[in-house]
Motif scaffolding. Sequence first.
Motif, PDB file in Angstrom:
ATOM      1  N   VAL A  20     -71.195  -4.569  28.955  1.00 48.01           N
ATOM      2  CA  VAL A  20     -70.622  -4.585  27.952  1.00 48.01           C
ATOM      3  C   VAL A  20     -71.123  -3.423  27.008  1.00 48.01           C
ATOM      4  O   VAL A  20     -72.372  -3.277  26.743  1.00 48.01           O
ATOM      5  CB  VAL A  20     -71.249  -5.941  27.064  1.00 48.01           C
ATOM      6  CG1 VAL A  20     -70.288  -6.025  25.658  1.00 48.01           C
ATOM      7  CG2 VAL A  20     -70.705  -7.056  27.957  1.00 48.01           C
ATOM      8  N   VAL A  21     -70.335  -2.469  26.643  1.00 52.03           N
ATOM      9  CA  VAL A  21     -70.353  -1.450  25.805  1.00 52.03           C
ATOM     10  C   VAL A  21     -69.868  -1.630  24.674  1.00 52.03           C
ATOM     11  O   VAL A  21     -68.524  -1.591  24.485  1.00 52.03           O
ATOM     12  CB  VAL A  21     -69.830  -0.107  26.522  1.00 52.03           C
ATOM     13  CG1 VAL A  21     -70.327   1.115  25.808  1.00 52.03           C
ATOM     14  CG2 VAL A  21     -70.271  -0.033  27.875  1.00 52.03           C
ATOM     15  N   ASP A  22     -70.639  -1.614  23.354  1.00 57.13           N
ATOM     16  CA  ASP A  22     -69.918  -2.028  22.231  1.00 57.13           C
ATOM     17  C   ASP A  22     -70.806  -1.140  21.109  1.00 57.13           C
ATOM     18  O   ASP A  22     -71.983  -1.061  21.129  1.00 57.13           O
ATOM     19  CB  ASP A  22     -70.072  -3.377  21.806  1.00 57.13           C
ATOM     20  CG  ASP A  22     -69.455  -3.687  20.730  1.00 57.13           C
ATOM     21  OD1 ASP A  22     -67.966  -3.831  20.706  1.00 57.13           O
ATOM     22  OD2 ASP A  22     -69.855  -4.179  19.618  1.00 57.13           O
ATOM     23  N   SER A  51     -63.980  -5.185  20.340  1.00 57.19           N
ATOM     24  CA  SER A  51     -63.908  -3.885  20.575  1.00 57.19           C
ATOM     25  C   SER A  51     -64.290  -3.416  21.878  1.00 57.19           C
ATOM     26  O   SER A  51     -64.498  -2.168  22.162  1.00 57.19           O
ATOM     27  CB  SER A  51     -64.006  -2.996  19.332  1.00 57.19           C
ATOM     28  OG  SER A  51     -63.251  -3.181  18.185  1.00 57.19           O
ATOM     29  N   ALA A  52     -65.024  -4.071  22.520  1.00 57.09           N
ATOM     30  CA  ALA A  52     -66.277  -3.620  23.499  1.00 57.09           C
ATOM     31  C   ALA A  52     -65.462  -3.253  24.818  1.00 57.09           C
ATOM     32  O   ALA A  52     -64.430  -3.898  24.998  1.00 57.09           O
ATOM     33  CB  ALA A  52     -67.450  -4.760  23.912  1.00 57.09           C
ATOM     34  N   LYS A  53     -66.171  -2.635  25.715  1.00 57.02           N
ATOM     35  CA  LYS A  53     -65.699  -2.091  26.934  1.00 57.02           C
ATOM     36  C   LYS A  53     -66.229  -3.020  27.703  1.00 57.02           C
ATOM     37  O   LYS A  53     -67.689  -3.227  27.867  1.00 57.02           O
ATOM     38  CB  LYS A  53     -65.868  -0.830  27.011  1.00 57.02           C
ATOM     39  CG  LYS A  53     -65.445  -0.310  28.650  1.00 57.02           C
ATOM     40  CD  LYS A  53     -65.582   0.997  29.114  1.00 57.02           C
ATOM     41  CE  LYS A  53     -65.232   1.279  30.402  1.00 57.02           C
ATOM     42  NZ  LYS A  53     -66.310   1.637  31.467  1.00 57.02           N
ATOM     43  N   ILE A  54     -65.673  -4.081  28.361  1.00 55.18           N
ATOM     44  CA  ILE A  54     -66.185  -5.191  29.273  1.00 55.18           C
ATOM     45  C   ILE A  54     -65.963  -4.970  30.617  1.00 55.18           C
ATOM     46  O   ILE A  54     -64.727  -4.794  31.003  1.00 55.18           O
ATOM     47  CB  ILE A  54     -65.863  -6.451  28.669  1.00 55.18           C
ATOM     48  CG1 ILE A  54     -66.279  -6.620  27.069  1.00 55.18           C
ATOM     49  CG2 ILE A  54     -66.421  -7.545  29.531  1.00 55.18           C
ATOM     50  CD1 ILE A  54     -65.790  -7.896  26.537  1.00 55.18           C
ATOM     51  N   LEU A  74     -76.769  -8.952  33.257  1.00 53.08           N
ATOM     52  CA  LEU A  74     -76.156  -8.124  31.944  1.00 53.08           C
ATOM     53  C   LEU A  74     -76.605  -6.822  32.002  1.00 53.08           C
ATOM     54  O   LEU A  74     -77.783  -6.458  32.287  1.00 53.08           O
ATOM     55  CB  LEU A  74     -76.324  -8.884  30.522  1.00 53.08           C
ATOM     56  CG  LEU A  74     -75.940 -10.201  30.388  1.00 53.08           C
ATOM     57  CD1 LEU A  74     -76.409 -10.680  29.066  1.00 53.08           C
ATOM     58  CD2 LEU A  74     -74.457  -9.808  30.450  1.00 53.08           C
ATOM     59  N   THR A  75     -75.670  -5.885  31.516  1.00 52.39           N
ATOM     60  CA  THR A  75     -75.896  -4.441  31.466  1.00 52.39           C
ATOM     61  C   THR A  75     -75.139  -4.187  30.027  1.00 52.39           C
ATOM     62  O   THR A  75     -74.180  -4.476  29.854  1.00 52.39           O
ATOM     63  CB  THR A  75     -75.509  -3.600  32.366  1.00 52.39           C
ATOM     64  OG1 THR A  75     -75.913  -3.934  33.562  1.00 52.39           O
ATOM     65  CG2 THR A  75     -75.935  -1.999  31.973  1.00 52.39           C
ATOM     66  N   THR A  76     -75.981  -3.956  29.113  1.00 48.68           N
ATOM     67  CA  THR A  76     -75.568  -3.579  27.621  1.00 48.68           C
ATOM     68  C   THR A  76     -75.942  -2.119  27.035  1.00 48.68           C
ATOM     69  O   THR A  76     -77.059  -1.891  27.327  1.00 48.68           O
ATOM     70  CB  THR A  76     -76.110  -4.621  26.750  1.00 48.68           C
ATOM     71  OG1 THR A  76     -77.126  -4.798  26.566  1.00 48.68           O
ATOM     72  CG2 THR A  76     -75.558  -5.773  27.052  1.00 48.68           C
TER      73      THR A  76
END
Length: 78
Positions: free
Chosen positions: A37-39, A18-21, A72-74
């Motif tokens: 990656v936004v989850d 379901s992440a915005k990648i 990475l940016t999370t």
Amino acid sequence: MAMQAHEIETLIRASFPSAKITITDLAGDGNHWAAEVVDESFRGQSRVQQQRAVNAAVKSEIDSGRLHALALTTKAPD
């Protein structure tokens, strides 16, 4: 052989469906990538925990040498 953006996204999406990648080729050479990656699953986790989880998703390609560099940016969604 260099990886394509969609291949990196597919690897990450397998663990975070379901992440915005967002994948960015940093050098234009197919070897140096950045992923945002936004989850929701990241909520309450430290940045280190979040990035370890994403690294685990791409570990096989890093170990094989096919994925050379991935910045990475999370984060959890706002």
